[in-house]
Structure formats: structure tokens, C-alpha cells
Write an enzyme that holds these catalytic residues in place. Structure first.
Site, PDB file in Angstrom:
ATOM      1  N   HIS A   1     -16.401 -61.608 -48.196  1.00 30.71           N
ATOM      2  CA  HIS A   1     -15.528 -60.474 -48.530  1.00 30.71           C
ATOM      3  C   HIS A   1     -16.415 -59.234 -48.654  1.00 30.71           C
ATOM      4  O   HIS A   1     -17.592 -59.350 -49.031  1.00 30.71           O
ATOM      5  CB  HIS A   1     -14.860 -60.792 -49.872  1.00 30.71           C
ATOM      6  CG  HIS A   1     -13.783 -59.858 -50.296  1.00 30.71           C
ATOM      7  ND1 HIS A   1     -14.047 -58.634 -50.855  1.00 30.71           N
ATOM      8  CD2 HIS A   1     -12.437 -59.963 -50.264  1.00 30.71           C
ATOM      9  CE1 HIS A   1     -12.913 -58.028 -51.154  1.00 30.71           C
ATOM     10  NE2 HIS A   1     -11.911 -58.812 -50.802  1.00 30.71           N
TER      11      HIS A   1
ATOM     12  N   ASP B   1     -19.373 -66.670 -55.209  1.00 27.92           N
ATOM     13  CA  ASP B   1     -18.157 -65.856 -55.313  1.00 27.92           C
ATOM     14  C   ASP B   1     -16.985 -66.829 -55.414  1.00 27.92           C
ATOM     15  O   ASP B   1     -16.553 -67.423 -54.423  1.00 27.92           O
ATOM     16  CB  ASP B   1     -18.045 -64.959 -54.075  1.00 27.92           C
ATOM     17  CG  ASP B   1     -16.730 -64.180 -54.051  1.00 27.92           C
ATOM     18  OD1 ASP B   1     -15.847 -64.470 -54.881  1.00 27.92           O
ATOM     19  OD2 ASP B   1     -16.581 -63.305 -53.183  1.00 27.92           O
TER      20      ASP B   1
ATOM     21  N   GLN C   1     -11.790 -67.136 -54.674  1.00 26.67           N
ATOM     22  CA  GLN C   1     -10.753 -67.955 -54.033  1.00 26.67           C
ATOM     23  C   GLN C   1     -10.872 -69.437 -54.377  1.00 26.67           C
ATOM     24  O   GLN C   1     -10.115 -70.250 -53.854  1.00 26.67           O
ATOM     25  CB  GLN C   1     -10.790 -67.775 -52.507  1.00 26.67           C
ATOM     26  CG  GLN C   1     -10.497 -66.366 -52.034  1.00 26.67           C
ATOM     27  CD  GLN C   1      -9.076 -65.905 -52.350  1.00 26.67           C
ATOM     28  OE1 GLN C   1      -8.173 -66.724 -52.588  1.00 26.67           O
ATOM     29  NE2 GLN C   1      -8.862 -64.597 -52.365  1.00 26.67           N
TER      30      GLN C   1
ATOM     31  N   LYS D   1      -6.282 -63.385 -59.864  1.00 26.22           N
ATOM     32  CA  LYS D   1      -6.012 -64.391 -58.835  1.00 26.22           C
ATOM     33  C   LYS D   1      -5.681 -65.750 -59.463  1.00 26.22           C
ATOM     34  O   LYS D   1      -5.395 -66.708 -58.783  1.00 26.22           O
ATOM     35  CB  LYS D   1      -7.205 -64.514 -57.895  1.00 26.22           C
ATOM     36  CG  LYS D   1      -7.422 -63.221 -57.079  1.00 26.22           C
ATOM     37  CD  LYS D   1      -8.404 -63.410 -55.974  1.00 26.22           C
ATOM     38  CE  LYS D   1      -8.920 -62.099 -55.413  1.00 26.22           C
ATOM     39  NZ  LYS D   1      -7.999 -61.439 -54.489  1.00 26.22           N
TER      40      LYS D   1
ATOM     41  N   CYS E   1     -10.384 -57.551 -45.892  1.00 33.35           N
ATOM     42  CA  CYS E   1     -11.685 -57.132 -46.470  1.00 33.35           C
ATOM     43  C   CYS E   1     -12.812 -58.049 -46.021  1.00 33.35           C
ATOM     44  O   CYS E   1     -13.713 -58.377 -46.819  1.00 33.35           O
ATOM     45  CB  CYS E   1     -11.640 -57.069 -47.988  1.00 33.35           C
ATOM     46  SG  CYS E   1     -10.530 -55.825 -48.600  1.00 33.35           S
TER      47      CYS E   1
HETATM   48  N1  PLP Z   1     -14.301 -62.166 -53.005  1.00 34.42           N
HETATM   49  C1  PLP Z   1     -13.294 -62.832 -52.427  1.00 34.42           C
HETATM   50  C2  PLP Z   1     -13.598 -64.099 -51.682  1.00 34.42           C
HETATM   51  C3  PLP Z   1     -11.991 -62.341 -52.515  1.00 34.42           C
HETATM   52  O1  PLP Z   1     -10.991 -63.011 -51.920  1.00 34.42           O
HETATM   53  C4  PLP Z   1     -11.755 -61.146 -53.228  1.00 34.42           C
HETATM   54  C5  PLP Z   1     -10.390 -60.575 -53.296  1.00 34.42           C
HETATM   55  O2  PLP Z   1      -9.545 -60.851 -52.476  1.00 34.42           O
HETATM   56  C6  PLP Z   1     -12.830 -60.503 -53.835  1.00 34.42           C
HETATM   57  C7  PLP Z   1     -14.079 -61.041 -53.705  1.00 34.42           C
HETATM   58  C8  PLP Z   1     -12.635 -59.246 -54.613  1.00 34.42           C
HETATM   59  O3  PLP Z   1     -11.861 -59.480 -55.741  1.00 34.42           O
HETATM   60  P1  PLP Z   1     -11.380 -58.269 -56.675  1.00 34.42           P
HETATM   61  O4  PLP Z   1     -10.761 -57.261 -55.766  1.00 34.42           O
HETATM   62  O5  PLP Z   1     -10.429 -58.892 -57.612  1.00 34.42           O
HETATM   63  O6  PLP Z   1     -12.598 -57.738 -57.355  1.00 34.42           O
END
Ligand code: PLP
Length: 403
Positions: free
Chosen positions: A122, A199, A202, A225, A361
Site C-alpha cells: 500500500h 503491515d 488487512q 478496519k 493505493c
Molecule cells: N496498509 C494496507 C495494507 C491497507 O489496506 C491500508 C488501508 O487500506 C493502509 C495500509 C492504510 O491504512 P489507513 O488509511 O487506515 O492508515
């Protein structure tokens, strides 16, 4: 067996009509809906205990502080961390990664040192490292993908050298919905004495996480999430790293003493929590995790995996369907023929079906796949096979209109 109908009743928003049709909410990887107990908790905190935490000798401040620290314990237990001081509250995954990138690099990295990330990250696990690249001359090495969109573990092994200082990878891809072999990734890095940031944005809603079993050095996630409010997230870090790292933000709460000649920092976790924390969000996050515990994360996971298997099977009945990667968690990305995903998303929205379309993203992954983006359906515990049937009918209708 979960009683999904009963679970659905706990989510007021699921009664919404969209263009006069029942909402079919399949955009859970972007954010989940909130159960009533979480919504009520927010109101309850403001109605019964609102007061700034940690600073007051008065009753309300102590009640709010206790509730916030109880949530820290709930988070610790939920992810199997050893100590509460290893749980830092942030605004979400993005802030947690920025915190580690910034503080870890400041403490342990110099010009020419390297971070390993992967092709499927991401943006929030790419851009913080790129900022360091610009500001401090740090190099980014990228794990390539195999033909079936898995991380190429042999290539990953070969990326290590004496300049590698940290690995930062997604546990589950937000585009492909596939789970990376995170334990193996961590083991390989540890054989080189390199720490790993996972990370977990998900994975946390869909898997039992035990950071000690994984031996993760850092594990980050967003509350929104996993049925909690927006604006609250977590950074888990092993105490030895957090203790050694420089603070990220400066301000109130993170100090022991301040004078113009010298400031000493507070102990963990407060060293990394400058300013008034989002204690309302933190307390509601604790409530959301208690709610997940009451259903059982393993039960949630098996329901969502069943939905994912069913979705893949049903999507594949549509001529021209292309599913990307090997989804095994709670999200499926697809394209139909050469139809633009945004067109499908827009048409099925009129049928009350919410999916996400675009690059999610994760532009480097989308570029790697050589496509304009994907349509992504993603699931939570309250979704049903009937909703997937509605999705399939919607896609079939959109394809008919667009072909
Ligand atoms: N990393 C992953 C794999 C994600 O799916 C997301 C959000 O969709 C993020 C990071 C970023 O999360 P946030 O926007 O809640 O900080």
C-alpha cells in the site's frame, strides 16, 4: 456456526436503502461498518466520563484514564503482545508506519542503508520510505512477485546485504486479498539480524494475530478496519526497539521533564504519544475488540474465507472474468474483459452494491499487472452468500450494458 442474521442486527447502517435497494456493503477492506455497542461507547464516553486523560487528579480524569488504559490491555491481549508498554496508540496504520520509518531511521539508519519492501505494498508502506530516501539517502529494495502474484521468496533472500536495516511488508495484500508467508519472511530477516515491520491493516480483521509467535518486531493496524472508529490505530513494537528509538512527535505527555537546556522523555508507551490522545477512539477500539472476541476471530475468519471461496467460484462463472492473485482472506480483485472497473462500480452502485474500484493505493502493483485498476469486493463478518449472489447479478447486468 455464526448466526449472521443476528450479527447483522447489531449494525444499524446495514438497514440503509441505497437508491431504494438494500445496501450490499462489500467495501470492508476500505473500512468496516460499526456495531451499535461501538457507536454507543463513543456517546457514553462523552456523556459519562469525558475528561482529558493522565493529567487530572479529579475523578472524571481518572475514570477516563482507567478506561483508556484498559483498552491498551485489551489490544495487548488481542495481538498477544508481552507488555502494555509495547502498545502505542496512533491515528492508524499510516501514522504507525510513518512513526517507525522516521524514528527507526533516525536512530539506526545512515545514508546508503537499505529497507526492503515489496511490489504489493500500500502507498502508506512505500511513501514514508521514499521520504527517507529523499531526506536521508536511504535506499529502497523491492521484493518482486512470482507469476501468480506471490512474493518471490528466493529473490527476497537475495536482497539482503550488510546495509539492510529493516524489512517492511504487508501481511495480507489489500488488492489481491492473499496472505504473505509472514513467519518465513520474519525468520529470513532475523537470520540477518534485521527487524521486520508487519503491515497488519488487512490481516487484523481476518486472522488470529500473535505478535510473539510471529516474532514480529513491529505490527501496525487501523481500528476502523476492525469495527472500531476512524482515527485510531496501533503500533506494536518490541520494547527493545521502542526503548532505543527516538520519539516521533514532541509535545505534552511524552516528556518526563522539560527545561530550555534539556528535556528528558517519558517512559514507554507515552514517549511516542505526544499530545492529548484520542482517548474516546481508544476506548471505542477496546470495545470493538471485545465485540470481536465475543464472536471469536477464528469464527469470523472461517466465515469470511467461505465467502471468499464462494465469491471466487461465482465470479468465475462470468465470461471474461479475470481474478488477480490467489485470494485467501476476505478480498477479491477482478476485471471483466476490457471493461473499465470504474464503469462496473458505478453501474452496480445504482443497485445498492458498494465495491471499490481503482488502484487501491497500490499503484506499483497495478502497474506491475499492466491494468488500469481493479474492481474489489471485500468482506466482513456480516456479509452473506446472498449478497455475493446480488453482486454477481449486478456485475452480469453491468457487463451486458457495457458490452
Ligand atoms: N496498509 C494496507 C495494507 C491497507 O489496506 C491500508 C488501508 O487500506 C493502509 C495500509 C492504510 O491504512 P489507513 O488509511 O487506515 O492508515
Amino acid at each position: 456456526m455464526l448466526n449472521i442474521e443476528d450479527i447483522r442486527k447489531e449494525f444499524p447502517i446495514l438497514d440503509t436503502l441505497v437508491y431504494n435497494r438494500p445496501l450490499v456493503y462489500l467495501d470492508n477492506a476500505a473500512t468496516t461498518q460499526k456495531p451499535k455497542c461501538v457507536i454507543d461507547t463513543i456517546s457514553e464516553v462523552y456523556s459519562t466520563m469525558n475528561s482529558n486523560v493522565h493529567r487530572g487528579v479529579h475523578h472524571l480524569s481518572q475514570v477516563a484514564t482507567c478506561a483508556m488504559e484498559k483498552s491498551r490491555e485489551t489490544v495487548r491481549d488481542f495481538i498477544g503482545a508481552k507488555e502494555c508498554c509495547e502498545i502505542i496508540f496512533t491515528r492508524g496504520t499510516t501514522e504507525s508506519i510513518n512513526l517507525v520509518a522516521s524514528s527507526f531511521a533516525e536512530t539506526f539508519m545512515k545514508e546508503g542503508d537499505e529497507v526492503i519492501i515489496s511490489t504489493m505494498e500500500h502507498h502508506s508502506n512505500i511513501v514514508p520510505w521514499q521520504l527517507l530516501q529523499e531526506r536521508r539517502g536511504i535506499k529502497i529494495r523491492v521484493i518482486p512477485l512470482t507469476g501468480n502474484c506471490r512474493l518471490d521468496i528466493e529473490a527476497y533472500r537475495n536482497l539482503f546485504n550488510e546495509k539492510t536495516k529493516i524489512v517492511s511488508v504487508a501481511h495480507v495484500s489489500n488488492v489481491l486479498g492473499s496472505t504473505n508467508p509472514i513467519k518465513e519472511i520474519i525468520e529470513i530477516a532475523h537470520n540477518h539480524n534485521v527487524p521486520v515491520l508487519v503491515d497488519g491493516a488487512q490481516s487484523i480483521p481476518h486472522k488470529k494475530i500473535n505478535v510473539q509467535e510471529l516474532d514480529a518486531d513491529f505490527f501496525v493496524f487501523s481500528g476502523h478496519k476492525i469495527y472500531a472508529p476512524t482515527g485510531i490505530g496501533v503500533l506494536y513494537g518490541k520494547k527493545k526497539w521502542l526503548e532505543a528509538m527516538q520519539p516521533y512527535h514532541g509535545g505534552g505527555e511524552m516528556i518526563k521533564s522539560v527545561s530550555f537546556s534539556k528535556t528528558t522523555f517519558n517512559e514507554l508507551p507515552y514517549k511516542f504519544e505526544a499530545g492529548t490522545p484520542d482517548y474516546v477512539g481508544i476506548i471505542a477500539l477496546g470495545r470493538a475488540l471485545e465485540w470481536v472476541n465475543s464472536i471469536g476471530i477464528e469464527n469470523i475468519a472461517s466465515h469470511e474465507q467461505e465467502l471468499t471461496r464462494y465469491a471466487v467460484e461465482q465470479l468465475n462463472t462470468i465470461p471474461g472474468m479475470r481474478i488477480f492473485g490467489e485470494p485467501d482472506s476476505a478480498a477479491v480483485s477482478f476485471l471483466v474483459g476490457d471493461i473499465h472497473p470504474a464503469d462496473i462500480g458505478t453501474i452496480i452502485d445504482r443497485l445498492g452494491i458498494a465495491i471499490r474500484t481503482g488502484h487501491h493505493c497500490a499503484q506499483p502493483l497495478i502497474d506491475h499487472l499492466g491494468i488500469p485498476g481493479t474492481a474489489r469486493a471485500s468482506f466482513a463478518v456480516y456479509n452473506t452468500k446472498e449478497e455475493i449472489d446480488t453482486l454477481i447479478q449486478g456485475i452480469a447486468r453491468a457487463v451486458k450494458m457495457l458490452s
